[in-house]
Scaffold this active site. Structure first.
Site, PDB file in Angstrom:
ATOM      1  CB  CYS A 287      -0.939   0.100   1.258  1.00 53.09           C
ATOM      2  SG  CYS A 287      -1.876  -1.342   1.562  1.00 53.09           S
ATOM      3  N   GLY A 289       1.058   4.259  -1.874  1.00 50.50           N
ATOM      4  CA  GLY A 289       0.840   5.637  -1.986  1.00 50.50           C
ATOM      5  C   GLY A 289       0.898   6.410  -0.940  1.00 50.50           C
ATOM      6  N   GLY A 292       6.036   7.661   0.626  1.00 48.71           N
ATOM      7  CA  GLY A 292       6.992   8.027   1.609  1.00 48.71           C
ATOM      8  C   GLY A 292       7.977   6.838   2.044  1.00 48.71           C
ATOM      9  CD  GLU A 312      -1.989   3.439  -3.625  1.00 46.98           C
ATOM     10  OE1 GLU A 312      -1.407   3.236  -2.237  1.00 46.98           O
ATOM     11  OE2 GLU A 312      -3.335   3.561  -3.552  1.00 46.98           O
ATOM     12  CB  CYS A 408      -0.830   6.532  10.689  1.00 44.98           C
ATOM     13  SG  CYS A 408      -2.039   7.091   9.275  1.00 44.98           S
TER      14      CYS A 408
HETATM   15  C1  LIG Z   1      -1.436   4.810   4.793  1.00 36.60           C
HETATM   16  S1  LIG Z   1      -1.464   4.903   3.081  1.00 36.60           S
HETATM   17  C2  LIG Z   1       0.063   4.441   2.657  1.00 36.60           C
HETATM   18  C3  LIG Z   1       1.140   5.373   2.941  1.00 36.60           C
HETATM   19  C4  LIG Z   1       2.425   5.110   2.337  1.00 36.60           C
HETATM   20  N1  LIG Z   1       3.088   3.772   2.850  1.00 36.60           N
HETATM   21  C5  LIG Z   1       3.410   6.209   2.619  1.00 36.60           C
HETATM   22  O1  LIG Z   1       4.247   5.994   3.443  1.00 36.60           O
HETATM   23  O2  LIG Z   1       3.526   6.998   1.755  1.00 36.60           O
HETATM   24  C6  LIG Z   1      -2.567   3.454   2.672  1.00 36.60           C
HETATM   25  C7  LIG Z   1      -2.525   3.425   1.118  1.00 36.60           C
HETATM   26  O3  LIG Z   1      -3.227   2.363   0.808  1.00 36.60           O
HETATM   27  C8  LIG Z   1      -4.014   2.457  -0.309  1.00 36.60           C
HETATM   28  N2  LIG Z   1      -4.857   1.534  -0.774  1.00 36.60           N
HETATM   29  C9  LIG Z   1      -6.197   1.383  -0.211  1.00 36.60           C
HETATM   30  N3  LIG Z   1      -6.757   0.356  -0.620  1.00 36.60           N
HETATM   31  C10 LIG Z   1      -5.927  -0.510  -1.068  1.00 36.60           C
HETATM   32  C11 LIG Z   1      -5.797  -1.614  -1.856  1.00 36.60           C
HETATM   33  N4  LIG Z   1      -7.074  -2.568  -1.802  1.00 36.60           N
HETATM   34  N5  LIG Z   1      -4.746  -2.162  -2.359  1.00 36.60           N
HETATM   35  C12 LIG Z   1      -3.553  -1.326  -2.251  1.00 36.60           C
HETATM   36  N6  LIG Z   1      -3.566  -0.247  -1.919  1.00 36.60           N
HETATM   37  C13 LIG Z   1      -4.714   0.308  -1.200  1.00 36.60           C
HETATM   38  C14 LIG Z   1      -4.561   3.793  -0.465  1.00 36.60           C
HETATM   39  O4  LIG Z   1      -4.774   4.539  -1.561  1.00 36.60           O
HETATM   40  C15 LIG Z   1      -3.400   4.600   0.204  1.00 36.60           C
HETATM   41  O5  LIG Z   1      -2.291   5.321  -0.820  1.00 36.60           O
END
Ligand SMILES: C[S@@+](CC[C@H](N)C(=O)[O-])C[C@H]1O[C@@H](n2cnc3c(N)ncnc32)[C@H](O)[C@@H]1O
Length: 472
Positions: A287, A289, A292, A312, A408
């Site tokens: 995941c 996006g 970071g 992502e 988080c």
């Molecule tokens: C908490 S954020 C991740 C932050 C990232 N790790 C960073 O440090 O920049 C969670 C991410 O999971 C993505 N997401 C949501 N559902 C998902 C899925 N079914 N499969 C993969 N990614 C998913 C969201 O779009 C979001 O970008």
């Protein structure tokens, strides 16, 4: 966003924020800093905008920089953050329910309340400039109403108001904390369950303090020593920015360093620190996006001759990941894919990070409007998704490989609840002690033995949760 008014003070000219413009035309000119703040509040309310994205645009539109920009930033983030407290105060000063007050007027009243109760703006300036805003935006009636309400607000300071309007602390501790610390009651209840009653108020207060900007020096590309500021307490890559715009730091401008909360850095550090027998070549951020943690993981992986796949679901966020990883070694690919049904061969990764979508209730200090957007109903949907993602990650990791599950959020349903339910019925997975991964971080025991929980009020980080799972 509303069309910005171009009259009034230009940066470097005329009165400072908080002072009344000297010359009056037939309609009083509104102060650009406050007009910009009102425009952001409206964008947040009407368009569901994120304040941190709407604010730079409003500052640009109104030609604000330096002190004026800082004043507007404080007005926006303080007003959004403390809305719960201010609404309780305003409710006591208005002779009707607040939801009967026109939304634009209520925005202006909240801005006025923030100046009166939490900023050092002289009361006459706070009131008259807000009245001008209400007159310009709505009309003479709204101006008179705003004047009357803010005069009442100005009769007491914040502590006195909280004593008067918050429920009794002993009889209704959640109600009291919700008003005194401006959090929705359900959030207070979830945070109490997670942190316990003794530290609840310290946590809520920490949510209301703007965090210092933390930079990460991506290893192999930059060093903490070349970044301006003091090293962070726990992350070997972190620096607390001494001040100024992070984008003006050369290493940040060219992508060798970035802005990243220390807690997020520690998540990447912990995954990389997990002991592994056998091959250690192929890492996955499921995941990723906006990228970071993937940026830090890729840099660490590159230093060890390993590589990272960053995955992502949302294509536009996958593009952000690709941009964040530009110039990084150690990137095997950036893929837009649903992590619950990932397009990868089972058992093909050595380390997998599931930094799951969550309520974000551990990062409230950096997203002032987030606490008012989330609903208790969001939890169930998120928990199901989190379980699905961890389950899929466990299939992707080879026997002996590790999955680090992180959120988080400290909310128990998203942390201990997810880990417990994933472990139920799986004899091929073990929850391992994560404490040895971050031995430098004290007092971070999580809600399940072996898990870790960071806290803003204890560690100065976002409230990141970490659990280390290993495929037998
Ligand atoms: C908490 S954020 C991740 C932050 C990232 N790790 C960073 O440090 O920049 C969670 C991410 O999971 C993505 N997401 C949501 N559902 C998902 C899925 N079914 N499969 C993969 N990614 C998913 C969201 O779009 C979001 O970008």
């Amino acid at each position: 966003m509303a069309e910005p008014r171009r009259r009034g003070r230009r940066p470097g000219q005329g009165p400072r924020p908080g002072q009344r413009p000297a010359a009056r035309t037939s309609r009083p000119p509104t102060d650009p800093a406050r007009t910009a703040a009102l425009a952001v509040l409206q964008a947040v309310r009407v368009d569901n905008a994120y304040a941190n994205l709407a604010l730079p645009a409003a500052l640009r539109d109104h030609g604000l920089s330096g002190r004026d920009a800082a004043f507007t930033t404080e007005l926006v983030s303080g007003t959004l953050r403390m809305r719960g407290t201010y609404d309780a105060v305003l409710g006591a000063c208005v002779d009707r329910s607040l939801n009967k007050v026109e939304a634009k007027v209520l925005d202006a009243l909240r801005i006025g309340a923030h100046q009166l109760l939490s900023m050092r703006v002289p009361p006459h300036a706070a009131i008259s400039t807000t009245v001008d805003l209400a007159r310009a935006r709505v009309g003479a009636g709204a101006a008179a109403f705003t004047n009357a309400v803010l005069r009442k607000v100005s009769e007491h300071d914040l502590d006195t108001w909280v004593e008067r309007v918050a429920p009794d602390r002993d009889k209704d501790p959640s109600g009291h904390a919700a008003v005194a610390h401006s959090h929705p009651r359900w959030v207070v209840d979830e945070l109490r369950k997670a942190v316990g009653p003794d530290e609840l108020e310290a946590l809520l207060a920490a949510d209301n303090a703007a965090p210092r900007v933390t930079l990460v020096a991506r290893p192999g590309r930059a060093t903490p020593a070349e970044l301006p500021g003091e090293p962070t307490a726990y992350s070997p890559y972190g620096v607390v920015l001494e001040g100024g715009d992070p984008a003006s730091v050369p290493a940040v401008a060219d992508g060798r360093a970035g802005v990243q909360d220390e807690g997020s850095q520690l998540v990447a550090v912990a995954l990389a620190a997990a002991p592994l027998e056998g091959p250690d070549n192929t890492w996955l951020d499921l995941c990723a996006g906006p990228g970071g943690k993937a940026s830090l993981l890729a840099a660490i992986a590159a230093g060890r001759g390993a590589g990272l796949v960053a995955s992502e679901r949302q294509p536009h966020r996958a593009r952000l990941v690709a941009r964040a990883l530009q110039g990084s070694d150690g990137v095997l690919g950036v893929v837009a894919a649903d992590g619950v049904r990932p397009p990868y061969r089972p058992g093909s990764f050595d380390r997998v990070l599931v930094d799951a979508p969550c309520t974000g209730l551990g990062a409230l200090r950096r997203r002032p409007e987030a606490r008012w957007r989330r609903r208790p109903d969001d939890l169930l949907e998120l928990v199901l998704l989190q379980r699905g993602l961890v389950g899929a990650a466990l299939e992707l990791v080879r026997p002996g490989g590790v999955v680090l599950y992180a959120t988080c959020s400290p909310v128990l349903a998203e942390t201990a609840g997810v880990v417990r339910s994933v472990l139920t019925g799986r004899s091929d997975v073990e929850l391992e002690d994560a404490a040895p991964l971050l031995p430098q971080v004290p007092d971070a025991a999580g809600p399940l033995p072996g898990t870790l929980q960071l806290w803003p009020h204890r560690h100065g980080t976002d409230a990141m949760f970490l659990a280390l799972l290993r495929r037998r």
